[in-house]
Write a protein that holds these residues in place. Structure first.
Motif, mmCIF file in Angstrom:
data_model
loop_
_atom_site.group_PDB
_atom_site.id
_atom_site.type_symbol
_atom_site.label_atom_id
_atom_site.label_comp_id
_atom_site.label_asym_id
_atom_site.label_seq_id
_atom_site.Cartn_x
_atom_site.Cartn_y
_atom_site.Cartn_z
ATOM 1 N N GLU A 15 -39.880 6.563 -84.526
ATOM 2 C CA GLU A 15 -39.359 7.950 -84.521
ATOM 3 C C GLU A 15 -40.557 8.796 -84.142
ATOM 4 O O GLU A 15 -41.733 8.766 -84.822
ATOM 5 C CB GLU A 15 -39.118 7.802 -86.103
ATOM 6 N N TRP A 16 -40.266 9.628 -83.261
ATOM 7 C CA TRP A 16 -41.277 10.723 -82.893
ATOM 8 C C TRP A 16 -40.823 12.107 -83.361
ATOM 9 O O TRP A 16 -39.559 12.520 -82.939
ATOM 10 C CB TRP A 16 -41.374 10.671 -81.375
ATOM 11 N N ALA B 31 -35.894 5.982 -81.225
ATOM 12 C CA ALA B 31 -35.718 5.130 -80.114
ATOM 13 C C ALA B 31 -35.655 3.612 -80.415
ATOM 14 O O ALA B 31 -36.231 3.175 -81.519
ATOM 15 C CB ALA B 31 -36.994 5.569 -79.244
ATOM 16 N N THR B 32 -35.172 3.029 -79.633
ATOM 17 C CA THR B 32 -34.852 1.491 -79.751
ATOM 18 C C THR B 32 -35.590 0.917 -78.654
ATOM 19 O O THR B 32 -34.908 0.971 -77.472
ATOM 20 C CB THR B 32 -33.658 1.150 -80.119
ATOM 21 N N ASP B 33 -36.444 -0.150 -78.895
ATOM 22 C CA ASP B 33 -36.943 -0.772 -77.657
ATOM 23 C C ASP B 33 -37.589 0.215 -76.671
ATOM 24 O O ASP B 33 -37.150 0.077 -75.412
ATOM 25 C CB ASP B 33 -36.264 -1.992 -77.146
ATOM 26 N N ARG C 118 -43.688 7.153 -86.037
ATOM 27 C CA ARG C 118 -43.353 6.240 -87.106
ATOM 28 C C ARG C 118 -42.828 5.198 -86.321
ATOM 29 O O ARG C 118 -41.754 5.186 -85.522
ATOM 30 C CB ARG C 118 -42.675 6.440 -88.005
ATOM 31 N N GLU C 119 -43.301 3.823 -86.345
ATOM 32 C CA GLU C 119 -42.954 2.605 -85.704
ATOM 33 C C GLU C 119 -42.658 1.592 -86.702
ATOM 34 O O GLU C 119 -43.394 1.161 -87.703
ATOM 35 C CB GLU C 119 -43.939 2.401 -84.747
ATOM 36 N N TYR C 120 -41.687 0.817 -86.448
ATOM 37 C CA TYR C 120 -41.290 -0.446 -87.178
ATOM 38 C C TYR C 120 -40.632 -1.353 -86.423
ATOM 39 O O TYR C 120 -39.894 -1.111 -85.490
ATOM 40 C CB TYR C 120 -40.611 -0.134 -88.577
ATOM 41 N N SER C 121 -40.329 -2.740 -86.767
ATOM 42 C CA SER C 121 -39.682 -3.773 -85.992
ATOM 43 C C SER C 121 -39.001 -4.473 -87.131
ATOM 44 O O SER C 121 -39.453 -4.847 -88.003
ATOM 45 C CB SER C 121 -40.488 -4.477 -85.092
#
Length: 117
Positions: free
Chosen positions: A86-87, A102-104, A58-61
């Motif tokens: 989020e993995w 994770a961030t960046d 899941r990825e978001y910004s």
């Protein structure tokens, strides 16, 4: 029996110390996969190399913000948005699933979930 009662004042504290060290090491955020260890601070590229592809991503910004002089949070168009990932790894029914935050593209948190599928 006599020897056991003499050793227990020594063994019990040692066992408690070892158990607390083990728990605190895991609380810091580490994950084992394929006989390798992933830690917080590792890049997602390193995680991919050590563990392979996750079962869910899941990825978001979120846009960059700052507090202005009035104390209001406002968007900062001069900065790039922060990327979050989020993995989730499902290691099967005999092992706990793990989720990496994770961030960046750097791991910031590793948590244990329930048993996998």
């Amino acid at each position: 029996m006599k020897y056991l009662s003499l050793l227990s004042p020594v063994l019990l504290p040692m066992g408690l110390i070892l158990m607390s060290v083990s728990l605190s090491a895991n609380a810091g955020g580490a994950m084992h996969c394929k006989q390798q260890v992933v830690n917080t601070g590792d890049t997602l590229t390193t995680v991919l190399d050590k563990c392979g592809s996750p079962s869910d991503i899941r990825e978001y910004s979120l846009p960059a913000t700052y507090l202005n002089s009035d104390g209001d949070r406002v968007f900062d168009p001069s900065k790039l948005p922060t990327e979050y990932q989020e993995w989730t790894y499902d290691f099967g029914p005999t092992r706990l699933m793990r989720r990496l935050y994770a961030t960046d593209n750097k791991v910031t948190k590793i948590e244990s979930l329930g048993y996998g599928h």
